[in-house]
Design a protein around this motif. Sequence first.
Motif, PDB file in Angstrom:
ATOM      1  N   PHE A   1       0.630  -1.347   0.046  1.00 28.10           N
ATOM      2  CA  PHE A   1      -0.194  -0.002   0.088  1.00 28.10           C
ATOM      3  C   PHE A   1       0.837   1.295  -0.063  1.00 28.10           C
ATOM      4  N   ASN A   2       0.669   2.064  -0.995  1.00 27.91           N
ATOM      5  CA  ASN A   2       1.565   3.265  -1.047  1.00 27.91           C
ATOM      6  C   ASN A   2       0.709   4.328  -1.830  1.00 27.91           C
ATOM      7  N   ALA A   3       1.420   5.391  -2.257  1.00 32.18           N
ATOM      8  CA  ALA A   3       0.460   6.699  -2.692  1.00 32.18           C
ATOM      9  C   ALA A   3      -0.035   6.014  -4.033  1.00 32.18           C
ATOM     10  N   LEU A   4       0.662   5.361  -4.776  1.00 34.41           N
ATOM     11  CA  LEU A   4       0.102   4.858  -6.266  1.00 34.41           C
ATOM     12  C   LEU A   4      -1.287   3.814  -5.938  1.00 34.41           C
ATOM     13  N   THR A   5      -1.155   2.959  -5.060  1.00 40.90           N
ATOM     14  CA  THR A   5      -2.144   2.076  -4.973  1.00 40.90           C
ATOM     15  C   THR A   5      -3.258   2.495  -4.039  1.00 40.90           C
ATOM     16  N   ARG A   6      -3.153   3.751  -3.507  1.00 42.83           N
ATOM     17  CA  ARG A   6      -3.971   4.469  -2.957  1.00 42.83           C
ATOM     18  C   ARG A   6      -4.463   3.961  -1.356  1.00 42.83           C
TER      19      ARG A   6
ATOM     20  N   ARG B   1     -12.566  -9.464 -18.293  1.00 39.27           N
ATOM     21  CA  ARG B   1     -12.739  -8.292 -17.091  1.00 39.27           C
ATOM     22  C   ARG B   1     -11.072  -7.979 -16.826  1.00 39.27           C
ATOM     23  N   LYS B   2     -10.302  -8.667 -17.383  1.00 37.93           N
ATOM     24  CA  LYS B   2      -8.896  -8.453 -16.979  1.00 37.93           C
ATOM     25  C   LYS B   2      -8.430  -7.059 -17.417  1.00 37.93           C
ATOM     26  N   GLY B   3      -7.997  -6.249 -16.264  1.00 37.42           N
ATOM     27  CA  GLY B   3      -7.593  -5.071 -16.441  1.00 37.42           C
ATOM     28  C   GLY B   3      -6.443  -4.878 -17.174  1.00 37.42           C
TER      29      GLY B   3
ATOM     30  N   ASP C   1      -0.991   1.120 -27.235  1.00 39.97           N
ATOM     31  CA  ASP C   1      -2.027   1.713 -26.345  1.00 39.97           C
ATOM     32  C   ASP C   1      -1.490   3.244 -26.194  1.00 39.97           C
ATOM     33  N   PRO C   2      -1.313   4.148 -27.357  1.00 34.00           N
ATOM     34  CA  PRO C   2      -0.576   5.184 -27.096  1.00 34.00           C
ATOM     35  C   PRO C   2      -1.284   6.313 -26.438  1.00 34.00           C
ATOM     36  N   LEU C   3      -2.376   5.981 -25.853  1.00 34.48           N
ATOM     37  CA  LEU C   3      -3.572   7.117 -25.390  1.00 34.48           C
ATOM     38  C   LEU C   3      -3.256   6.904 -23.769  1.00 34.48           C
ATOM     39  N   VAL C   4      -2.662   5.710 -23.299  1.00 34.60           N
ATOM     40  CA  VAL C   4      -2.485   5.485 -21.850  1.00 34.60           C
ATOM     41  C   VAL C   4      -1.207   5.812 -21.447  1.00 34.60           C
ATOM     42  N   LEU C   5      -1.026   6.179 -20.257  1.00 32.05           N
ATOM     43  CA  LEU C   5       0.276   6.404 -19.658  1.00 32.05           C
ATOM     44  C   LEU C   5       0.309   5.172 -18.544  1.00 32.05           C
ATOM     45  N   TYR C   6       1.266   4.176 -18.553  1.00 30.02           N
ATOM     46  CA  TYR C   6       1.535   3.162 -17.585  1.00 30.02           C
ATOM     47  C   TYR C   6       2.457   3.419 -16.582  1.00 30.02           C
TER      48      TYR C   6
ATOM     49  N   ALA D   1      -0.199   1.673 -11.681  1.00 29.59           N
ATOM     50  CA  ALA D   1      -1.698   2.503 -12.001  1.00 29.59           C
ATOM     51  C   ALA D   1      -1.533   3.057 -13.395  1.00 29.59           C
ATOM     52  N   THR D   2      -2.508   3.401 -14.088  1.00 25.86           N
ATOM     53  CA  THR D   2      -2.626   3.828 -15.330  1.00 25.86           C
ATOM     54  C   THR D   2      -3.263   5.153 -15.520  1.00 25.86           C
TER      55      THR D   2
END
Length: 320
Positions: free
Chosen positions: A126-131, A183-185, A224-229, A241-242
């Motif tokens: 658990f950290n800032a990215l996983t909230r 459903r897999k993200g 997937d050029p419109l998404v930042l991983y 996170a994305t």
Amino acid sequence: FNNMLLYCVPRFSLVGSKFTVRTRVGIDGMKIVETHNEEYPHTFQVSGKERTLELQASSEQDKEEWIKALQETIDTFHQRHETFRNAIAKDNDIHSEVSTAELGKRAPRWIRDNEVTMCMKCKESFNALTRRRHHCRACGHVVCWKCSDYKAQLEYDGGKLNKVCKDCYQIISGFTDSEEKKRKGILEIESAEVSGNSVVCSFLQYMEKSKPWQKAWCVIPKQDPLVLYMYGAPQDVRAQATIPLLGYVVDDMPRSADLPHSFKLTQSKSVHSFAADSEELKQKWLKIVLLAVTGETPDGPDEHPATLDDHPEPKKKLEC
């Protein structure tokens, strides 16, 4: 009232002490478990079909008296109804977790937030990215937001939809693995897979709202050029996170409190801040991001991915 436990809270009254009933827990199916927590001494758990309560007594003696009285009441109830067979054969081995057959039918014991440091499903810290932490309403486990993005009807809550983890969702809903794969993200994509075929990838400093800056491996893949991983490291097997970039506003003018070579992405109340190791690397990222936020994708011979070569570390390079 010898067949139920009433959980009450005091309320103000001019004619003496009065209480308001918050929860009724039936003796039928009730289990008593002694719990141990350094921050909360003298605790024990009352688990019923309707709800599970963790209670704190004023002393160890008080706790033992409560446990004894409750267990005697449970035993008497079962004897009178001739259903008491092997229910207490395992007095010293009562499982606090809800069994698979009872998922959704019995209220679980919630694992305390301070008892875990990582998601009990995907094992991510658990950290800032996983909230923040979340609780599965079916099994009571502490999970991250990615592993609790499911809802199922729970019988113990009158059939209402509740947030549950992926494992409980599959068991309660009856979904098969093949159906679940739909459903897999996108978080399941490995870092090495997208980094090797990316528009741009590099380490960036990342900050969300007022949380501390932290280093993240950032990738915009070609497929997937419109998404930042965002990954914790270049070899991580899943993204932390994305950010879907379409519609974000880009601010490339850092404030005095920001790190050098920084830029921000804002949309409604969401604010994501990034900082590169150099102005050149920042401009390469801006060139790609400014296209993505408008729905355009990079093309042409001049578009090439940034790499760790743009900010080399001693004896360590990674080509993207």
